[in-house]
Design a protein around this motif. Structure first.
Motif, PDB file in Angstrom:
ATOM      1  N   ALA A  42     -16.173 -41.224  16.078  1.00 44.59           N
ATOM      2  CA  ALA A  42     -16.113 -42.217  17.334  1.00 44.59           C
ATOM      3  C   ALA A  42     -16.512 -41.394  18.564  1.00 44.59           C
ATOM      4  O   ALA A  42     -17.150 -41.522  19.568  1.00 44.59           O
ATOM      5  CB  ALA A  42     -14.680 -42.744  17.627  1.00 44.59           C
ATOM      6  N   ALA A  43     -16.088 -40.209  18.310  1.00 45.63           N
ATOM      7  CA  ALA A  43     -16.117 -39.193  19.885  1.00 45.63           C
ATOM      8  C   ALA A  43     -17.817 -38.913  19.612  1.00 45.63           C
ATOM      9  O   ALA A  43     -18.460 -39.032  20.899  1.00 45.63           O
ATOM     10  CB  ALA A  43     -15.530 -37.826  19.434  1.00 45.63           C
ATOM     11  N   TYR A  44     -18.383 -38.678  18.598  1.00 41.93           N
ATOM     12  CA  TYR A  44     -19.896 -38.128  18.724  1.00 41.93           C
ATOM     13  C   TYR A  44     -20.512 -39.590  19.087  1.00 41.93           C
ATOM     14  O   TYR A  44     -21.804 -39.390  19.321  1.00 41.93           O
ATOM     15  CB  TYR A  44     -20.296 -37.674  17.207  1.00 41.93           C
ATOM     16  CG  TYR A  44     -20.024 -36.224  17.366  1.00 41.93           C
ATOM     17  CD1 TYR A  44     -20.906 -35.240  17.802  1.00 41.93           C
ATOM     18  CD2 TYR A  44     -18.684 -35.447  16.577  1.00 41.93           C
ATOM     19  CE1 TYR A  44     -20.766 -33.702  17.763  1.00 41.93           C
ATOM     20  CE2 TYR A  44     -18.676 -34.234  16.673  1.00 41.93           C
ATOM     21  CZ  TYR A  44     -19.490 -33.320  17.092  1.00 41.93           C
ATOM     22  OH  TYR A  44     -19.398 -32.012  17.014  1.00 41.93           O
ATOM     23  N   SER A  45     -20.262 -40.570  18.669  1.00 42.02           N
ATOM     24  CA  SER A  45     -20.919 -41.793  18.862  1.00 42.02           C
ATOM     25  C   SER A  45     -21.329 -42.144  20.208  1.00 42.02           C
ATOM     26  O   SER A  45     -22.195 -42.784  20.535  1.00 42.02           O
ATOM     27  CB  SER A  45     -20.125 -43.009  18.227  1.00 42.02           C
ATOM     28  OG  SER A  45     -19.198 -43.438  18.955  1.00 42.02           O
ATOM     29  N   VAL A  46     -20.489 -41.505  21.195  1.00 44.34           N
ATOM     30  CA  VAL A  46     -20.697 -41.752  22.671  1.00 44.34           C
ATOM     31  C   VAL A  46     -21.039 -40.751  23.444  1.00 44.34           C
ATOM     32  O   VAL A  46     -21.037 -40.467  24.581  1.00 44.34           O
ATOM     33  CB  VAL A  46     -19.515 -42.315  23.195  1.00 44.34           C
ATOM     34  CG1 VAL A  46     -18.825 -43.754  22.785  1.00 44.34           C
ATOM     35  CG2 VAL A  46     -18.082 -41.253  22.934  1.00 44.34           C
ATOM     36  N   ILE A  47     -21.573 -39.590  22.565  1.00 42.68           N
ATOM     37  CA  ILE A  47     -22.138 -38.387  23.272  1.00 42.68           C
ATOM     38  C   ILE A  47     -23.338 -38.660  24.285  1.00 42.68           C
ATOM     39  O   ILE A  47     -23.965 -39.768  24.013  1.00 42.68           O
ATOM     40  CB  ILE A  47     -22.721 -37.650  22.080  1.00 42.68           C
ATOM     41  CG1 ILE A  47     -22.543 -35.966  22.850  1.00 42.68           C
ATOM     42  CG2 ILE A  47     -23.751 -37.704  21.568  1.00 42.68           C
ATOM     43  CD1 ILE A  47     -22.688 -34.810  21.947  1.00 42.68           C
ATOM     44  N   GLY A  48     -23.169 -38.236  25.289  1.00 36.40           N
ATOM     45  CA  GLY A  48     -24.034 -38.502  26.360  1.00 36.40           C
ATOM     46  C   GLY A  48     -23.720 -39.662  27.253  1.00 36.40           C
ATOM     47  O   GLY A  48     -24.283 -39.923  28.559  1.00 36.40           O
ATOM     48  N   SER A  91     -19.674 -32.899  35.195  1.00 37.13           N
ATOM     49  CA  SER A  91     -21.005 -32.781  35.482  1.00 37.13           C
ATOM     50  C   SER A  91     -21.952 -33.021  34.231  1.00 37.13           C
ATOM     51  O   SER A  91     -23.184 -33.218  34.465  1.00 37.13           O
ATOM     52  CB  SER A  91     -21.153 -31.359  35.880  1.00 37.13           C
ATOM     53  OG  SER A  91     -20.961 -30.376  35.042  1.00 37.13           O
ATOM     54  N   THR A  92     -21.313 -33.211  33.345  1.00 34.81           N
ATOM     55  CA  THR A  92     -22.056 -33.397  31.868  1.00 34.81           C
ATOM     56  C   THR A  92     -22.065 -34.702  31.348  1.00 34.81           C
ATOM     57  O   THR A  92     -22.663 -34.991  30.655  1.00 34.81           O
ATOM     58  CB  THR A  92     -21.885 -32.295  31.045  1.00 34.81           C
ATOM     59  OG1 THR A  92     -20.465 -32.272  30.448  1.00 34.81           O
ATOM     60  CG2 THR A  92     -22.091 -30.913  31.490  1.00 34.81           C
ATOM     61  N   GLY A  93     -20.868 -35.380  31.412  1.00 37.26           N
ATOM     62  CA  GLY A  93     -20.754 -36.558  30.813  1.00 37.26           C
ATOM     63  C   GLY A  93     -20.074 -36.040  29.371  1.00 37.26           C
ATOM     64  O   GLY A  93     -19.669 -34.810  29.089  1.00 37.26           O
ATOM     65  N   VAL A  94     -20.171 -36.852  28.413  1.00 33.31           N
ATOM     66  CA  VAL A  94     -19.568 -36.686  27.061  1.00 33.31           C
ATOM     67  C   VAL A  94     -20.528 -35.418  26.343  1.00 33.31           C
ATOM     68  O   VAL A  94     -21.758 -35.862  26.072  1.00 33.31           O
ATOM     69  CB  VAL A  94     -19.347 -37.812  25.993  1.00 33.31           C
ATOM     70  CG1 VAL A  94     -18.704 -37.312  24.900  1.00 33.31           C
ATOM     71  CG2 VAL A  94     -18.266 -38.754  26.711  1.00 33.31           C
ATOM     72  N   THR A  95     -20.100 -34.591  26.032  1.00 31.52           N
ATOM     73  CA  THR A  95     -20.945 -33.669  25.555  1.00 31.52           C
ATOM     74  C   THR A  95     -20.206 -32.399  24.791  1.00 31.52           C
ATOM     75  O   THR A  95     -19.111 -32.462  24.732  1.00 31.52           O
ATOM     76  CB  THR A  95     -21.513 -32.595  26.808  1.00 31.52           C
ATOM     77  OG1 THR A  95     -22.630 -31.752  26.194  1.00 31.52           O
ATOM     78  CG2 THR A  95     -20.696 -31.852  27.344  1.00 31.52           C
ATOM     79  N   VAL A  96     -20.688 -31.219  24.033  1.00 32.39           N
ATOM     80  CA  VAL A  96     -20.170 -30.318  23.229  1.00 32.39           C
ATOM     81  C   VAL A  96     -20.317 -29.126  24.106  1.00 32.39           C
ATOM     82  O   VAL A  96     -21.284 -28.698  24.327  1.00 32.39           O
ATOM     83  CB  VAL A  96     -20.614 -30.324  21.863  1.00 32.39           C
ATOM     84  CG1 VAL A  96     -20.014 -29.179  21.148  1.00 32.39           C
ATOM     85  CG2 VAL A  96     -20.417 -31.559  21.006  1.00 32.39           C
ATOM     86  N   SER A  97     -19.196 -28.206  23.979  1.00 34.47           N
ATOM     87  CA  SER A  97     -19.036 -27.128  24.765  1.00 34.47           C
ATOM     88  C   SER A  97     -18.363 -26.058  24.106  1.00 34.47           C
ATOM     89  O   SER A  97     -17.630 -26.488  23.054  1.00 34.47           O
ATOM     90  CB  SER A  97     -18.573 -27.273  26.263  1.00 34.47           C
ATOM     91  OG  SER A  97     -19.077 -28.429  27.029  1.00 34.47           O
ATOM     92  N   SER A  98     -18.644 -24.811  24.354  1.00 30.46           N
ATOM     93  CA  SER A  98     -17.900 -23.764  23.915  1.00 30.46           C
ATOM     94  C   SER A  98     -16.287 -23.858  24.430  1.00 30.46           C
ATOM     95  O   SER A  98     -16.398 -23.659  25.548  1.00 30.46           O
ATOM     96  CB  SER A  98     -18.416 -22.481  24.215  1.00 30.46           C
ATOM     97  OG  SER A  98     -17.836 -21.195  23.870  1.00 30.46           O
ATOM     98  N   ALA A  99     -15.592 -23.663  23.867  1.00 28.91           N
ATOM     99  CA  ALA A  99     -14.041 -23.680  24.120  1.00 28.91           C
ATOM    100  C   ALA A  99     -13.520 -22.335  24.874  1.00 28.91           C
ATOM    101  O   ALA A  99     -12.821 -22.274  25.406  1.00 28.91           O
ATOM    102  CB  ALA A  99     -13.186 -24.329  23.176  1.00 28.91           C
ATOM    103  N   PHE A 100     -13.981 -21.185  24.302  1.00 27.78           N
ATOM    104  CA  PHE A 100     -13.563 -19.945  24.424  1.00 27.78           C
ATOM    105  C   PHE A 100     -14.328 -18.988  25.202  1.00 27.78           C
ATOM    106  O   PHE A 100     -14.012 -17.813  25.259  1.00 27.78           O
ATOM    107  CB  PHE A 100     -12.980 -19.198  22.974  1.00 27.78           C
ATOM    108  CG  PHE A 100     -11.976 -20.356  22.442  1.00 27.78           C
ATOM    109  CD1 PHE A 100     -11.050 -20.939  22.817  1.00 27.78           C
ATOM    110  CD2 PHE A 100     -12.563 -21.006  21.200  1.00 27.78           C
ATOM    111  CE1 PHE A 100     -10.146 -21.824  22.091  1.00 27.78           C
ATOM    112  CE2 PHE A 100     -11.835 -21.668  20.370  1.00 27.78           C
ATOM    113  CZ  PHE A 100     -10.756 -22.213  20.824  1.00 27.78           C
ATOM    114  N   THR A 101     -15.235 -19.369  25.508  1.00 31.62           N
ATOM    115  CA  THR A 101     -16.103 -18.442  26.542  1.00 31.62           C
ATOM    116  C   THR A 101     -16.791 -19.231  27.726  1.00 31.62           C
ATOM    117  O   THR A 101     -16.548 -20.293  27.805  1.00 31.62           O
ATOM    118  CB  THR A 101     -17.549 -18.050  25.718  1.00 31.62           C
ATOM    119  OG1 THR A 101     -18.358 -19.282  25.432  1.00 31.62           O
ATOM    120  CG2 THR A 101     -17.370 -17.445  24.352  1.00 31.62           C
TER     121      THR A 101
END
Length: 220
Positions: free
Chosen positions: A108-114, A196-206
């Protein structure tokens, strides 16, 4: 939206969520654990070939399930749903299928990326951070409170070293405490609704998020 339309929407949503919960009750390719191991052992006892009895539901196990389903006149899909489980194991499906729930949350999370960021947003037309996590979990039949700080207390607190995909991960941004939330996806990354990005994947620890890490909790 009129009261009648609101009532119809709520009833439809409740129906969809109940169907989602029902659909989670299955074992299929990609699952693992003790229950899968028990299924494999039972299939071998009934003379269905599985060379690696290791608790991982792979192609061999799927093929054995298909053969079992064919022989028993069940729907042949390679998935151990409630009917197949009952026929194979002579008992009812166990109630907790956490691996399946995690898989459905991630899907579900990846289905709404962007999807764009919208303050107060809770739908695929626009999300804020906690609206996004609430939506993804709801699609898997799991209720989360609406706000990030409340979601922080919705599960068991875990350390950074204990993180696994499907855990909620929190950051301190515009105010002290858990003010931003996302879903950990593994390899040091998380999926979230950024302003600023909407639904996206980011680095959590850097970088930006690494400097603002607050904690994590496990709901599933």
């Amino acid at each position: 939206m009129g009261k009648k339309r609101v009532a119809v929407f709520c009833l439809t949503l409740l129906f969809c969520l109940s169907c989602a919960v029902t659909a989670l009750a299955s074992f299929q390719r990609g699952d693992d654990g003790q229950e899968v191991l028990s299924i494999q052992k039972r299939l071998v006892e009934l003379n269905y070939s599985i060379k690696s009895i290791d608790g991982d539901f792979g192609p061999e196990t799927e093929n054995a399930v298909r053969s079992f389903q064919t022989d028993r006149g069940l729907e042949v899909d390679g998935i151990v749903g409630s009917a197949t489980y009952r026929a194979l194991m002579n008992k009812e499906m166990p109630p907790n299928r956490s691996n399946s729930v995690v898989r459905n949350v991630m899907r579900a999370a990846y289905s709404v990326i962007g999807t764009p960021y919208v303050f107060g947003g809770t739908t695929p037309y626009g999300f804020d951070c906690s609206g996004f996590t609430q939506y993804a979990f709801a699609r898997a039949g799991v209720y989360l409170p609406r706000m990030a700080d409340s979601q922080f207390y919705s599960g068991r607190q875990i350390s950074m070293s204990q993180l696994r995909p499907g855990d909620l991960i929190f950051f301190t941004t515009y105010e002290a405490g858990a003010s931003h939330v996302g879903i950990y996806v593994g390899n040091g990354n998380f999926i979230h609704a950024g302003t600023s990005t909407g639904v996206t994947v980011s680095s959590a620890f850097t970088g930006y998020w690494g400097a603002r890490y607050y904690g994590a909790c496990r709901v599933l």
